[in-house]
Design an enzyme around this catalytic site. Structure first.
Site, PDB file in Angstrom:
ATOM      1  N   ASP A   1      -6.373 -11.393 -44.798  1.00 34.02           N
ATOM      2  CA  ASP A   1      -6.501 -12.231 -45.999  1.00 34.02           C
ATOM      3  C   ASP A   1      -5.163 -12.302 -46.718  1.00 34.02           C
ATOM      4  OD1 ASP A   1      -9.086 -12.378 -45.358  1.00 34.02           O
ATOM      5  OD2 ASP A   1      -9.864 -11.254 -47.087  1.00 34.02           O
TER       6      ASP A   1
ATOM      7  N   PHE B   1      -2.820 -14.681 -45.047  1.00 40.51           N
ATOM      8  CA  PHE B   1      -3.290 -16.046 -45.316  1.00 40.51           C
ATOM      9  C   PHE B   1      -2.840 -16.479 -46.719  1.00 40.51           C
ATOM     10  CE2 PHE B   1      -6.203 -19.304 -46.707  1.00 40.51           C
ATOM     11  CZ  PHE B   1      -6.430 -20.072 -45.564  1.00 40.51           C
ATOM     12  N   ASP B   2      -3.063 -15.588 -47.690  1.00 35.85           N
ATOM     13  CA  ASP B   2      -2.689 -15.925 -49.068  1.00 35.85           C
ATOM     14  C   ASP B   2      -1.195 -16.165 -49.211  1.00 35.85           C
ATOM     15  OD1 ASP B   2      -5.233 -15.853 -49.908  1.00 35.85           O
ATOM     16  OD2 ASP B   2      -5.172 -13.806 -50.725  1.00 35.85           O
TER      17      ASP B   2
ATOM     18  N   SER C   1     -35.795 -39.700 -49.991  1.00 37.24           N
ATOM     19  CA  SER C   1     -36.389 -38.368 -50.058  1.00 37.24           C
ATOM     20  C   SER C   1     -37.308 -38.185 -48.858  1.00 37.24           C
ATOM     21  CB  SER C   1     -37.105 -38.169 -51.385  1.00 37.24           C
ATOM     22  OG  SER C   1     -38.159 -39.065 -51.445  1.00 37.24           O
TER      23      SER C   1
ATOM     24  N   GLU D   1     -36.323 -27.399 -39.064  1.00 39.02           N
ATOM     25  CA  GLU D   1     -35.260 -26.608 -39.709  1.00 39.02           C
ATOM     26  C   GLU D   1     -35.646 -26.342 -41.165  1.00 39.02           C
ATOM     27  OE1 GLU D   1     -31.500 -28.439 -40.746  1.00 39.02           O
ATOM     28  OE2 GLU D   1     -32.338 -30.377 -40.195  1.00 39.02           O
TER      29      GLU D   1
ATOM     30  N   LYS E   1     -35.945 -26.334 -45.148  1.00 40.59           N
ATOM     31  CA  LYS E   1     -35.658 -27.277 -46.221  1.00 40.59           C
ATOM     32  C   LYS E   1     -34.898 -26.492 -47.280  1.00 40.59           C
ATOM     33  CE  LYS E   1     -37.716 -30.881 -49.046  1.00 40.59           C
ATOM     34  NZ  LYS E   1     -36.930 -30.652 -50.235  1.00 40.59           N
TER      35      LYS E   1
ATOM     36  N   ASP F   1     -33.098 -25.348 -50.508  1.00 38.37           N
ATOM     37  CA  ASP F   1     -33.424 -25.620 -51.902  1.00 38.37           C
ATOM     38  C   ASP F   1     -32.127 -25.704 -52.704  1.00 38.37           C
ATOM     39  OD1 ASP F   1     -34.936 -26.095 -54.063  1.00 38.37           O
ATOM     40  OD2 ASP F   1     -35.783 -24.087 -54.244  1.00 38.37           O
TER      41      ASP F   1
ATOM     42  N   ARG G   1     -26.533 -37.171 -55.045  1.00 36.94           N
ATOM     43  CA  ARG G   1     -27.582 -38.147 -54.777  1.00 36.94           C
ATOM     44  C   ARG G   1     -27.698 -39.203 -55.891  1.00 36.94           C
ATOM     45  NH1 ARG G   1     -32.843 -38.442 -52.915  1.00 36.94           N
ATOM     46  NH2 ARG G   1     -32.883 -36.292 -52.235  1.00 36.94           N
TER      47      ARG G   1
ATOM     48  N   GLU H   1     -26.963 -30.265 -47.910  1.00 35.89           N
ATOM     49  CA  GLU H   1     -27.462 -29.695 -49.153  1.00 35.89           C
ATOM     50  C   GLU H   1     -26.478 -28.631 -49.606  1.00 35.89           C
ATOM     51  OE1 GLU H   1     -30.304 -31.232 -49.764  1.00 35.89           O
ATOM     52  OE2 GLU H   1     -31.275 -30.083 -51.347  1.00 35.89           O
TER      53      GLU H   1
ATOM     54  N   TYR I   1     -27.196 -31.580 -42.341  1.00 40.01           N
ATOM     55  CA  TYR I   1     -28.332 -31.868 -41.468  1.00 40.01           C
ATOM     56  C   TYR I   1     -28.385 -33.267 -40.885  1.00 40.01           C
ATOM     57  CZ  TYR I   1     -29.991 -32.757 -46.233  1.00 40.01           C
ATOM     58  OH  TYR I   1     -30.091 -33.136 -47.529  1.00 40.01           O
TER      59      TYR I   1
ATOM     60  N   LYS J   1     -38.555 -33.206 -37.996  1.00 38.50           N
ATOM     61  CA  LYS J   1     -38.035 -34.556 -37.709  1.00 38.50           C
ATOM     62  C   LYS J   1     -38.239 -34.872 -36.236  1.00 38.50           C
ATOM     63  CE  LYS J   1     -34.238 -33.361 -40.755  1.00 38.50           C
ATOM     64  NZ  LYS J   1     -32.868 -32.927 -40.849  1.00 38.50           N
TER      65      LYS J   1
ATOM     66  N   LYS K   1     -44.092 -27.906 -47.141  1.00 41.02           N
ATOM     67  CA  LYS K   1     -43.670 -27.006 -48.225  1.00 41.02           C
ATOM     68  C   LYS K   1     -44.495 -25.727 -48.233  1.00 41.02           C
ATOM     69  CE  LYS K   1     -41.770 -29.471 -51.683  1.00 41.02           C
ATOM     70  NZ  LYS K   1     -40.583 -29.372 -52.438  1.00 41.02           N
TER      71      LYS K   1
ATOM     72  N   CYS L   1     -34.117  -4.809 -84.775  1.00 45.28           N
ATOM     73  CA  CYS L   1     -33.402  -4.396 -83.576  1.00 45.28           C
ATOM     74  C   CYS L   1     -33.963  -3.050 -83.099  1.00 45.28           C
ATOM     75  CB  CYS L   1     -31.910  -4.277 -83.888  1.00 45.28           C
ATOM     76  SG  CYS L   1     -30.982  -3.583 -82.512  1.00 45.28           S
TER      77      CYS L   1
ATOM     78  N   CYS M   1     -30.957  -0.391 -83.768  1.00 45.95           N
ATOM     79  CA  CYS M   1     -30.364  -0.017 -85.066  1.00 45.95           C
ATOM     80  C   CYS M   1     -31.226  -0.457 -86.242  1.00 45.95           C
ATOM     81  CB  CYS M   1     -28.947  -0.584 -85.180  1.00 45.95           C
ATOM     82  SG  CYS M   1     -28.930  -2.374 -85.392  1.00 45.95           S
TER      83      CYS M   1
ATOM     84  N   CYS N   1     -29.329  -9.450 -82.777  1.00 47.94           N
ATOM     85  CA  CYS N   1     -29.093  -8.425 -83.780  1.00 47.94           C
ATOM     86  C   CYS N   1     -27.722  -8.711 -84.383  1.00 47.94           C
ATOM     87  CB  CYS N   1     -29.109  -7.041 -83.127  1.00 47.94           C
ATOM     88  SG  CYS N   1     -28.473  -5.790 -84.262  1.00 47.94           S
TER      89      CYS N   1
ATOM     90  N   CYS O   1     -24.296  -1.583 -84.420  1.00 44.09           N
ATOM     91  CA  CYS O   1     -25.390  -1.389 -83.464  1.00 44.09           C
ATOM     92  C   CYS O   1     -24.815  -0.728 -82.202  1.00 44.09           C
ATOM     93  CB  CYS O   1     -26.009  -2.756 -83.158  1.00 44.09           C
ATOM     94  SG  CYS O   1     -27.364  -2.704 -81.990  1.00 44.09           S
TER      95      CYS O   1
END
Ligand code: IVH
Length: 680
Positions: free
Chosen positions: A34, A37-38, A82, A112, A114, A116, A135, A172, A224, A287, A311, A405, A408, A423, A429
């Site tokens: 890394d 790379f940096d 959709s 596959e 879905k 979220d 979208r 997604e 997808y 599908k 679902k 509270c 306190c 509070c 506190c």
């Protein structure tokens, strides 16, 4: 004259870094460390800065930095439709019958998850990613290209050959649970409301103005489908294989299922498996694999006839609410937490659930002793969704939210328009005081790591620190030998923290070294409500000094961008508090930095001038370049035209409101060539 050697090096580094990036993020192979790379990336960044030249697929865009004040809207090449949903195997039967008819026999399906998240369309022209669009309403969406480029598995330039000259890759954008939890913890620490689920968090992140914040959030993308006028393959699976060969990351969760029984086996398998994924899914998409049959079946107005989303129901359990705890955070926000009778839910034992705030408790009319339904949907933290009234004990009493509270005993307050009770006793506190000091010394703030592990608590208990400025007047002789015994309730074990000479020496060193911390981190360390790490950096750069910041009005703060009214109010209130003024003056005397380091400017030609940009330019990135040029030549950017604006830099189709405002206030309107001649 720009040396051609430098340009060649830029081209070489761009290619090489993109190759390494692909190996790492798509193929899971790392050829170099890394760090190396940096170093290469830094070299490229510097060369681009020196020459003003960069390749369109430059990997420097992945770390963000571009700021978009307003996302432009653009039409999709193909509408974003959709899917029709089904909730049971019985409902699926209709879909299978239609497929059987079209296929004149058994079909091959692709199953596959879905995902979220938030739908995204990636537009590629001649192998280059030219824009990423949300979208929106399905016909038009927002252009969020600079934010999407921070997702490293998304190629900016395609490999191989045979891709259509113009096409959309759809997928997604998701936020894995680990990143979601981290982000919400940061929000809670800053006194902000947490996001309810990873989808909302992903959507909020995608719409952030500052792409460097997006880069730090850990978004990922699941692709997808590839949409173009030219056919890419005969089957859906074949199309995705092609996409894989062009450098896209295509995940291995999908499976070709032959006939209904294999689809059902996949659904059953994933009903369990979905709880083990590192991100949220809310179903399975089924599908038809053959593109010819897809074309034959076609679309309804809203969705394809050749695909369906099955679902999974969010899993629920019934359990008892035993008690409610009130936790006080460092910003004083009080959060109610439900203690539940332990219950099994979606693969884990649930004992606690957040109740968010008083409004949620009131809406649900939750009472201690009630039987409540807990649900785990896309989110990881279970929530209480309803009370089973029929099981309510006869002697139950309405729930009384804390008035004082719990720590306190100060009367709690609620700011107008906010849902959280607070509070207000921030200077007296205990969890607030200790929390503020712990935040101050934390790694991303002043980074005094020698003070962790209970030492703040020890210093607080002994009365040696009451605020962060007290740290800078600690004397080693009063620390040596101090000790505190911590009772670990969970295990019944005890832990002793004792300050010996060596650890006192480290504490003193750490405190002294923290005086070199840059202003932006000091500002974050102060723990002003709603001012997180990245926002603090932005505000510090804009304000320049703490004194200037404390003089700014809410209106001026909002002009910075990413600072909304609530945040601006919080900063103004903080600055107007006498004890905060006093705290800053003590921290100043201790030698902390309250001035931002000056960024290297190209020129000072625009010193003292404020610009507003409006309309469209040759590309969204050109618009951002122009903004950067304003700042690099000493000018300031503002988001709306006001009496303080000097120039309105206008592109095509400038909004009439901005033009009118400029004309009314006598603000000069200039175009791109006029602007460029100003900076020579
Ligand atoms: S295919 C023509 N596959 O769900 C529509 N969509 O509710 C093709 N989604 O708009 C969509 N995971 O944003 C497809 N594996 C997946 C998906 C997926 C999530 C989203 C997508 C779609 C929405 C419909």
């Amino acid at each position: 004259m720009i040396s051609s050697g430098k340009i060649d090096r830029i081209k070489h580094l761009t290619k090489e870094l993109n190759r390494l990036n692909y190996l790492y993020y798509v193929q899971d192979v790392s050829e170099i460390t890394d760090y190396d790379f940096d170093m290469l990336l830094k070299e490229l960044e510097q060369l681009e800065k020196d020459t003003g030249y960069s390749e369109p697929d430059s990997p420097t865009q992945r770390v963000g930095g571009q700021v978009t004040k307003q996302f432009e809207s653009t039409a999709h090449l193909f509408p974003m439709l959709s899917l029709s949903n089904v909730y049971s195997v019985e409902e699926l039967a209709d879909f299978f019958t239609r497929c059987e008819k079209a296929a004149e026999g058994d079909s091959e399906f692709i199953c596959e998850p879905k995902y979220d998240g938030v739908a995204i369309s990636l537009v590629y022209e001649n192998g280059l990613l030219t824009r990423a669009v949300t979208r929106g309403d399905g016909q038009k969406g927002d252009v969020v290209t600079s934010n999407v480029k921070t997702i490293r598995s998304i190629p900016m330039r395609l490999m191989g050959s045979g891709y259509p000259q113009l096409f959309e890759m759809r997928g997604e954008i998701i936020l894995p649970f680990a990143s979601f939890e981290k982000m919400n913890q940061e929000r809670l620490d800053n006194g902000d409301d947490p996001f309810a689920n990873p989808r909302n968090a992903a959507s909020g992140t995608l719409k952030l103005q500052d792409s460097s914040v997006v880069a730090a959030r850990g978004l990922e993308c699941m692709l997808y489908v590839c949409m173009s006028d030219e056919p890419v393959a005969d089957t859906h699976a074949g199309m995705l294989e092609k996409a894989r060969s062009w450098g896209f990351k295509i995940n291995n969760y999908m499976r070709i299922c032959r006939g209904v029984s294999e689809v059902e086996a996949y659904l059953n398998e994933w009903a369990e498996k979905k709880n083990t994924l590192p991100f949220a899914i809310d179903g399975t998409v089924i599908k038809i694999n053959s593109i010819a049959i897809q074309d034959k079946m076609g679309f309804t107005a809203k969705s394809p006839r050749w695909a369906v989303a099955y679902k999974y129901k969010a899993e629920q359990a019934l359990t008892k609410l035993l008690s409610v705890d009130f936790q006080v955070g460092r910003t004083g926000v009080v959060t109610p937490v439900a203690n539940l009778e332990p219950v099994q839910l979606a693969g884990t034992t649930v004992k606690r659930a957040t109740l968010h705030n008083a409004d949620v408790i009131n809406q649900l009319d939750i009472r201690v002793g009630d039987s409540v339904y807990v649900e785990k949907g896309g989110e990881i933290i279970p929530k209480i969704i309803a009370v089973e009234q029929s099981l309510r004990p006869a002697d139950s009493v309405p729930f009384n939210y804390a008035t004082y509270c719990p720590e306190c005993r100060t009367l709690l307050q609620r700011n107008e328009g906010e849902s959280a009770w607070m509070c207000p006793n921030d200077e007296g506190c205990p969890p607030q005081i200790k929390g503020k000091i712990e935040h101050f010394i934390s790694r991303k703030a002043m980074n005094i790591d020698s003070l962790g592990e209970g030492k703040v608590e020890l210093l607080y208990d002994k009365g040696l620190v009451r605020d962060v400025a007290d740290l800078y007047s600690l004397r080693p002789e009063s620390l040596i030998g101090l000790e505190k015994i911590f009772q670990d309730d969970a295990m019944g074990k005890t832990r002793v923290v004792r300050l010996q000479e060596k650890s006192v020496e480290n504490i003193m060193k750490g405190i002294a070294a923290s005086k070199e911390t840059p202003f932006e981190k000091v500002l974050f360390a102060l723990g002003i409500r709603h001012v997180g790490e990245t926002l603090a950096a932005k505000i510090a750069r804009n304000a320049g000094t703490m004194d200037a910041l404390m003089q700014m009005s809410a209106e001026e703060l909002v002009q910075i961008g990413d600072v909304g009214e609530v945040i601006a109010r919080s900063i103004v209130d903080w600055s107007n508090n006498l004890s905060h003024m006093n705290l800053i003056s003590r921290l100043k005397s201790a030698g902390l930095r309250f001035e931002a380091e000056k960024e290297e400017l190209l020129s000072e030609k625009l010193n003292g001038l404020t610009f507003v940009i409006s309309g469209t330019f040759s590309s969204p990135s050109r618009r951002n370049e122009l903004k950067e040029l304003v700042e690099k030549n000493g000018g300031k950017m503002a988001s709306s035209v006001s009496a303080k604006t000097n120039y309105l830099l206008a592109g095509e189709n400038m909004g009439p409101a901005k033009r009118q405002a400029a004309e009314k206030l006598g603000v000069k309107i200039i175009d791109e060539p006029e602007f460029l001649s100003m900076i020579g």
